[in-house]
Design an enzyme around this catalytic site. Sequence first.
Site, mmCIF file in Angstrom:
data_model
loop_
_atom_site.group_PDB
_atom_site.id
_atom_site.type_symbol
_atom_site.label_atom_id
_atom_site.label_comp_id
_atom_site.label_asym_id
_atom_site.label_seq_id
_atom_site.Cartn_x
_atom_site.Cartn_y
_atom_site.Cartn_z
ATOM 1 N N ASP A 36 -1.633 -1.986 -4.527
ATOM 2 C CA ASP A 36 -2.339 -3.254 -4.745
ATOM 3 C C ASP A 36 -3.848 -3.141 -4.914
ATOM 4 O O ASP A 36 -4.463 -4.084 -5.392
ATOM 5 C CB ASP A 36 -2.025 -4.225 -3.608
ATOM 6 C CG ASP A 36 -1.916 -5.654 -4.092
ATOM 7 O OD1 ASP A 36 -1.792 -5.859 -5.307
ATOM 8 O OD2 ASP A 36 -1.975 -6.580 -3.259
ATOM 9 N N HIS A 69 -7.726 -4.139 0.980
ATOM 10 C CA HIS A 69 -8.118 -4.354 -0.408
ATOM 11 C C HIS A 69 -8.387 -5.819 -0.735
ATOM 12 O O HIS A 69 -8.927 -6.125 -1.804
ATOM 13 C CB HIS A 69 -7.046 -3.792 -1.354
ATOM 14 C CG HIS A 69 -5.691 -4.412 -1.160
ATOM 15 N ND1 HIS A 69 -4.799 -3.970 -0.206
ATOM 16 C CD2 HIS A 69 -5.082 -5.442 -1.796
ATOM 17 C CE1 HIS A 69 -3.701 -4.694 -0.269
ATOM 18 N NE2 HIS A 69 -3.845 -5.591 -1.226
#
Length: 560
Positions: A103, A381
Amino acid sequence: MQAYVTNVYNSVVEALTLEKKRKFIAVEQEYFRLWWDGVASDGQKGQVRQLVAEGRLEFVLGGQVMHDEAVTHFDDQILQLTEGHSFLYETFGVRPQFSWQVDPFGASSTTPTLLALAGFNAHIISRIDYNLKEAMQDNQQLQFVWRGSRSLSAQQEIFTHVLDQFGYCSEGFYWDGDPVFPGPPTDGLYPSMEIPVTEDTIPSFSSLLVNNLLARATWFRTPHVLWPWAGLCTQKGRALLLSPGLQGCDRQFFNASLQFTNMDRVMKEVNKFTYQHGISVQYATLGNYFQAVHAHQLSWKVRDHQDFLPYSSEIFHAWTGFYASRSGLKGLARRASALLYAGESMFTRYVLLAPHRFLDPAWGLQQLQQLRWAVSEVQHHDAITGTHAVKVGDMFVEHLSTGMQGVHKLMASIIQDRSPANSGPEPGGHFAVVYNPLAWTVTTIITLTVGFPNVSITDESGRAVPARVQSSKEMPSAYDLHVLTTIPGLSYQHYSIRPSRSSQEATGETAPFVASTQHFGHRLRRRGGQVGCHLVPVENDCHTVFLDTDTNLMHSIWER
């Protein structure tokens, strides 16, 4: 988030326990630990240990979070990975061997080097430039050996798999819909729920799965296809192995029983007609997949230290804004990381000495652990990148600030505990202690805030210390004292700071030895005056910085 995590792991453990053929992968330990430490019963913990031992619940990546790869520091990546792996090893005696970095917005060559050094056997990524991914698919180059370090080269390489254009989501197979928490619908009907698998709908579901797998199969060199259903799948010979995992499409598997029940029926239907389309499916883990791939003993293309940054998802969609957005959070995360390192170093030195007069080491460890958790989670993230909701960002700031306050208290307690009973500032003065947490000697300038403009500063031997004073930008009635200091590695430096003679004339006190001090601030440029007539160069191996003595400001920076 805790309500969602609770539903995921409660229902997943129950669904896996009911059916031996089902498997599951879990990625980020911050979420699993929320459930394990605060929700799971003794019975559920026993079931999890059994599932891990049987290989039906597999921890992949295993860090506290899935860290960003563009704006995080290497030290912090190691920290969050260590934090998660320590928990897994202490709790289950396992060490993750496969990554799931699907991701982050681009893939750095630093990550495969780090994971190879950590003992990983394979690395999975997804978000790379869309044009490059298409070309790699067409040439069956989505799998390769990555040598991420220019200096280590083949010494630290790792087999890498890039998810195909479908990414980690398999649309059309999410029967639990979109989660609604903390107040779920009373009728159990969530938004965007797929229609259930029935006698009437099962042909369309099985056809959708088979066609998708046949399309993906042309992009890989082995007869094994990775088919993420909030997890993965692989084909072994004529068999496709499929396994769900927490880190698939966001916020899925909060009703694992419903998910597994429907998928069981689809898989059974597909396997019924294997003789026609040549495909059979079953649940698997990443370990199962890579074991099947490597059984073919193929040679793979080697990729050097080039990374996959920046990331573009389509034309005119380059994901680069997060490199500089939410700069306040990025700066706070770096300061928190530096403070944590210093606090751990100081505390380690402290506990090696005995006795401990005032400080409870157990309390000290709690302060450090709180900041370790906060620094680890902000490497996510969707955290340090700034791609989170405002209220989530406020949570990160609160956790970091609270953790930093605790470590500041710990460091102050250590100084108090190790200082002589009669030490301290003279009336009207200050006593400063500076610690170098690094293993080598450092010469640097430290900045202290004082309430008087004329300063005398001496070290613990009574020697005068070079210093400069200027009006504080943060506090108009205060002054910034800049002290030039040289401190050996893992050592302390003590300073006594007192008002000098001019500050004491009104009191009639005897003046101490006055250290060299100067006052400087921003000088207004004369109207019509030339710029850059009086420059002072400061240079290193890379750059030359020119300072303007007419304004006391930086004039320019030149590359050497």
